[in-house]
Scaffold this active site. Structure first.
Site, PDB file in Angstrom:
ATOM      1  N   HIS A  74     -32.381  29.551   2.683  1.00 15.97           N
ATOM      2  CA  HIS A  74     -31.996  30.971   2.817  1.00 15.97           C
ATOM      3  C   HIS A  74     -30.867  31.040   3.845  1.00 15.97           C
ATOM      4  CE1 HIS A  74     -33.249  35.440   3.106  1.00 15.97           C
ATOM      5  NE2 HIS A  74     -32.086  35.296   3.729  1.00 15.97           N
ATOM      6  N   HIS A 104     -26.905  32.930   4.891  1.00 15.77           N
ATOM      7  CA  HIS A 104     -25.783  33.866   4.692  1.00 15.77           C
ATOM      8  C   HIS A 104     -24.508  33.192   5.197  1.00 15.77           C
ATOM      9  CE1 HIS A 104     -28.445  37.323   3.876  1.00 15.77           C
ATOM     10  NE2 HIS A 104     -29.278  36.657   4.658  1.00 15.77           N
ATOM     11  N   LYS A 164     -32.161  37.173  -6.362  1.00 18.00           N
ATOM     12  CA  LYS A 164     -32.649  37.781  -5.132  1.00 18.00           C
ATOM     13  C   LYS A 164     -32.941  39.254  -5.348  1.00 18.00           C
ATOM     14  CE  LYS A 164     -33.581  38.118  -0.791  1.00 18.00           C
ATOM     15  NZ  LYS A 164     -32.828  37.865   0.427  1.00 18.00           N
ATOM     16  N   HIS A 200     -36.770  40.002  -0.623  1.00 16.49           N
ATOM     17  CA  HIS A 200     -36.797  40.532   0.742  1.00 16.49           C
ATOM     18  C   HIS A 200     -38.037  41.412   0.806  1.00 16.49           C
ATOM     19  CE1 HIS A 200     -35.218  42.060   4.618  1.00 16.49           C
ATOM     20  NE2 HIS A 200     -36.051  43.038   4.301  1.00 16.49           N
ATOM     21  N   HIS A 213     -38.313  34.811   4.487  1.00 22.14           N
ATOM     22  CA  HIS A 213     -38.428  35.106   5.923  1.00 22.14           C
ATOM     23  C   HIS A 213     -39.696  35.869   6.294  1.00 22.14           C
ATOM     24  CE1 HIS A 213     -36.807  38.895   4.526  1.00 22.14           C
ATOM     25  NE2 HIS A 213     -35.563  38.491   4.473  1.00 22.14           N
ATOM     26  N   ASP A 267     -32.119  31.916   7.347  1.00 26.80           N
ATOM     27  CA  ASP A 267     -31.628  33.301   7.360  1.00 26.80           C
ATOM     28  C   ASP A 267     -30.548  33.477   8.428  1.00 26.80           C
ATOM     29  OD1 ASP A 267     -31.329  35.861   6.455  1.00 26.80           O
ATOM     30  OD2 ASP A 267     -33.164  36.642   7.386  1.00 26.80           O
TER      31      ASP A 267
HETATM   32  N1  OTD Z   1     -31.731  39.885   7.827  1.00 26.48           N
HETATM   33  N2  OTD Z   1     -29.552  40.286   8.483  1.00 26.48           N
HETATM   34  C1  OTD Z   1     -29.069  39.991   7.249  1.00 26.48           C
HETATM   35  C2  OTD Z   1     -29.896  39.613   6.259  1.00 26.48           C
HETATM   36  C3  OTD Z   1     -31.246  39.264   6.642  1.00 26.48           C
HETATM   37  O1  OTD Z   1     -32.994  40.261   5.424  1.00 26.48           O
HETATM   38  C4  OTD Z   1     -32.217  39.329   5.510  1.00 26.48           C
HETATM   39  O2  OTD Z   1     -32.182  38.407   4.707  1.00 26.48           O
HETATM   40  C5  OTD Z   1     -27.635  40.062   7.036  1.00 26.48           C
HETATM   41  O3  OTD Z   1     -26.941  40.358   8.007  1.00 26.48           O
HETATM   42  O4  OTD Z   1     -27.160  39.799   5.918  1.00 26.48           O
HETATM   43  C6  OTD Z   1     -30.884  40.270   8.751  1.00 26.48           C
HETATM   44  O5  OTD Z   1     -31.308  40.616   9.852  1.00 26.48           O
HETATM   45 ZN    ZN Z   2     -31.240  36.784   4.711  1.00 26.64          ZN
HETATM   46 ZN    ZN Z   3     -33.993  39.602   3.722  1.00 25.71          ZN
END
Ligand code: OTD
Ligand code: ZN
Ligand code: ZN
Length: 347
Positions: A14, A16, A99, A136, A174, A246
């Protein structure tokens, strides 16, 4: 005495990586991972197979020929996603998963799902084709307290969808609560990612003694009993639990703001932090399962063939506190303890 552990090269299930200047700035910090599931919450989101392939190519270009990280792409599920496009993208090897963001649950999730009946056809097609669905896992009902949103999601959304769609393989992303741990541990066809930061911080880190925006993420860190449950799950050896960092970089000005963005940037120091966590739990022998075996098995992939070595030295590993990103800076997650575990990557 110098301690060391050798692991199969880990994967991040996971991640970003963003796009544009931020992608250029952060990509190399994940390059010691073998593979990473890349989240599709760009602006606008990655919703079609063609967009996923184009984003994959931008990531490959940012990594360059020397970095071996393999991006595993995902599609952002919307109420108008075409099941045929999902099946075609999967069959062509463009995507590894889909997702699902409940609309409004986290950063860039406005195009997510409001009415779960509208995605029933896609989910059924995915169950038949064996395509995993990553959730999520938070409800967005404003009446539900932010600290209860994961537990409410399990009862209101996750469990009903799993019952209605037998065979659908899901990843609860997460997880942050003992409710999440218990649900995953008690079921089949389900896995869960656990982040590095949720193994380290509880909600006091965000709020006690001053508000600390760099510890604010979603799902928000919960009370200490939940953090301890996550640590037990991570070191348990139960193959349903695996690493998904994450890691979610934001420019510092966007986090240090009256309405700060959610996300912790953990890519640079994740493996050093995890080695310390697993050593503290007396479970260094389980670190390979959590970071390099369990996730691959869930996704039906072989573990990476090559290995990395983690060495505990007397002096802490030097990680930057910030990295530059275009005209901005991004703060690296501070675990609050020194990182004696050094990553030695033969690659
Ligand atoms: N959580 N920030 C972000 C995604 C995740 O939920 C998530 O996967 C982001 O900035 O893309 C966060 O706090
Ligand atoms: Zn995330
Ligand atoms: Zn998330």
């Amino acid at each position: 005495m110098t301690k060391s552990v050798t692991l199969r090269r880990p994967d991040d299930w996971h991640l970003h990586l963003r796009d544009g200047a931020m992608l250029q700035a952060v990509a190399s910090f994940s390059s010691h991972f073998g593979r990473a599931i890349i989240m599709p919450n760009l602006v606008p989101p990655v919703v079609t197979g063609a967009q996923a392939a184009a984003y994959r190519d931008r990531i490959r270009a940012a990594l360059g020929p020397k970095m071996t990280l393999r991006p595993l792409m995902t599609l952002y599920l919307t109420e108008t996603t075409d099941p045929a496009d999902v099946l075609a993208a999967h069959a062509a090897g463009i995507i590894a998963a889909v997702k699902l963001y409940p609309a409004g649950a986290t950063t860039n999730s406005a195009s997510g799902v409001r009415d779960f009946d509208k995605v029933r056809g896609v989910l059924e097609a995915m169950a038949q084709a064996g395509i995993p669905l990553c959730f999520h896992g938070e409800v967005t009902d404003p009446a539900v307290d932010i600290f209860d949103r994961e537990a409410a999601f399990i009862d209101r959304v996750l469990d009903p969808i799993r019952r209605a769609t037998p065979g659908l393989r899901v990843v609860m992303e997460h997880i942050t609560t003992s409710d999440g741990v218990d649900y995953v541990a008690g079921n089949d066809d389900i896995g869960a990612t656990i982040t590095t930061h949720h193994l380290v911080i509880n909600r006091n880190h965000i709020l006690a003694g001053g508000i600390r925006p760099h510890y604010y993420c979603l799902p928000v860190a919960k009370r200490e009993t939940h953090r301890l449950a996550l640590r037990r799950a991570a070191v348990s050896g139960d193959a349903r639990f695996f690493l998904g960092t994450d890691s979610a970089p934001h420019p510092d000005h966007a986090k240090e703001s009256a309405c700060g963005c959610a996300g912790c940037f953990t890519a640079p120091n994740t493996m050093s932090i995890l080695a310390q966590v697993f050593e503290d739990e007396g479970a260094l022998d389980r670190l390979e399962g959590f970071t390099a075996l369990n996730g691959a098995a869930f996704y039906g992939m072989k573990p990476n063939q090559d290995r990395i070595r983690l060495v505990r030295r007397d002096t802490p590993a030097a990680y930057p506190t910030h990295i530059p990103a275009g005209d901005e800076t991004v703060t690296v997650f501070d675990p609050g303890f020194p990182l004696y575990w050094h990553v030695e990557d033969p690659a």
